[in-house]
Write a protein that holds these residues in place. Sequence first.
Motif, PDB file in Angstrom:
ATOM      1  N   ASP A 232       0.805  -1.122   0.024  1.00  0.00           N
ATOM      2  CA  ASP A 232      -0.008  -0.121   0.195  1.00  0.00           C
ATOM      3  C   ASP A 232       0.600   1.297   0.062  1.00  0.00           C
TER       4      ASP A 232
ATOM      5  N   HIS B 272      -4.144  -0.769  -4.759  1.00  0.00           N
ATOM      6  CA  HIS B 272      -4.162  -0.119  -3.571  1.00  0.00           C
ATOM      7  C   HIS B 272      -4.111   1.394  -3.945  1.00  0.00           C
TER       8      HIS B 272
ATOM      9  N   ASP C 155      -0.642  -5.287  -7.417  1.00  0.00           N
ATOM     10  CA  ASP C 155      -1.388  -4.707  -6.058  1.00  0.00           C
ATOM     11  C   ASP C 155      -0.964  -3.574  -5.871  1.00  0.00           C
TER      12      ASP C 155
END
Lengths: 308, 308
Positions: free
Chosen positions: B145, B172, B168
């Motif tokens: 993140d 995020h 990912d």
Amino acid sequence: MILTVTLNFALDITYELDRVEWGRTNAVRPVGRRAGGKGVNVARTLHQLGHAVTVTGLAGGTTGAVAREELTTSGMTDAMVEVSGESRSTLVVVEAGGEVTGFSEPGPEVSGLEWDGFADDFPDLVDGASVVVLSGSVPPGVPVDAYARLIGLAGAVGVPVVLDSHGDALVHGVAAGPAVVAINAEELSGVLGSDEVSVVAGAERLRRHGVSAVVVSSGPDGIVCVTEEGSWRAAPPERLSGNPIGAGDAATAALAVGLVEGRSWPERLCDAVAVSAAAVCAPLAGSFDDSVYRRLLARLEAEEIGAS
Amino acid sequence: MILTVTLNFALDITYELDRVEWGRTNAVRPVGRRAGGKGVNVARTLHQLGHAVTVTGLAGGTTGAVAREELTTSGMTDAMVEVSGESRSTLVVVEAGGEVTGFSEPGPEVSGLEWDGFADDFPDLVDGASVVVLSGSVPPGVPVDAYARLIGLAGAVGVPVVLDSHGDALVHGVAAGPAVVAINAEELSGVLGSDEVSVVAGAERLRRHGVSAVVVSSGPDGIVCVTEEGSWRAAPPERLSGNPIGAGDAATAALAVGLVEGRSWPERLCDAVAVSAAAVCAPLAGSFDDSVYRRLLARLEAEEIGAS
């Protein structure tokens, strides 16, 4: 102490990956990064064989500094001479299927003054050596008779030289009378200007130019030596797959040891074949698989070759 | 000033040669060696376009130091943050026939403390910026993140963010509401988990997760943008061959400029297509061919796409 000379010192980077996708960007696994150049591979093999070894040559810039640090960490004695240019990197891409592709940069431009400085200090280094090994290409700016000059300097203090180079540097080196010339079959063809001569006949022709012994490696087909005392051939008793880069340097290391220890030529040849094949089984150039080395050495025999 | 963020900073090495002989050792010509990573390519394009640019990210070791030095020499402002690991190298092999193969190392292991330190100091850097560009992969150890956190920090002081990442980190990041997401068609398919959705429908789907505009590049087939104000498409009017690595980053740079200068979306799109195609014509990632850029820009028009 054995002194190895790597005029075109390098930082060797090894990338391992399953399969290269050409024309794409490939993620590679964490990489090996260590000192390189053929003379360093020879030195690393000698060190693994238990011999004291000093590494000299020309190194420069950050790349040179990083490679020198690794040299010392790995237990070899660093006697590199600093030049103003940046040392090169070499890259080896190893695929899981066994394909090995190398990329070799040309090396730093070396000035006449830098080269003369190296040659002037060379006798001091040679003074403590039992054998000198000269390996590989010369970087831009270093004269083509560089190896001839170093062979002359070593000869003046009675230290024998093993030479592994190619092209003009080899031709000039041969004329200066090294004890042993260790090359591969392709380099031999290159210097003879023909690949229509048998390895034995080609080695004999080269030997007549003033070398005591010419040793020619043909990869998995084994090694031939043509010497004053006779000619022999030895080949690995099994096929081994892996990274062939540096296998010739491992053989050269064994030949240097044979010279130091005054072994017979058949013994030297078997040792060279065994360590060279064991080097193919180790992922990084300059290393060899110790168990493969011992296993092969126990099974190897050199075969004498009749006069051609 | 535009701030570009390159968490996985690199030293980019480019090898040029006529043709790679796979399974052999290839001599390469003198090589390009400069700072890299996608954010640096963006910064270099911005600098060439005449914009003040500051480069931040995580850099370490000798490789990081060499790359940072080049950054400064090339006229960009170095605001990299030091980490204890060694920055990675990336290698690009360019063949004369136009084949370009890249090798990308994973990058240094970054500790939680190092990452927190970077994030804590980030608002100070953002303070002087008109736009922040977040580009590329995150190195090992940096949380998934990471971009979401940086987008939040920039948003808190009212500075818009352009995000170009994948997987990912992109998912995020999108949720944190960047002003623009700039990705390629393959990255879009990856994040949607399907390549059976049209680029326009996929971009629209991504946009609904909280992004003002999604810009998707399909290489030579041009660029599509899906925004609050409408959707457009533009494509280069001629086929250009060269090195496509870094072409997407050049487009991202143009989008950042469009955001700073409040240009219309059709204008931004044409600019992105022109500079991206001009980047293909320059041999090194991050550079573009100025005359190609001007020539294409004069001929480009964006086409509006009806609501899907």
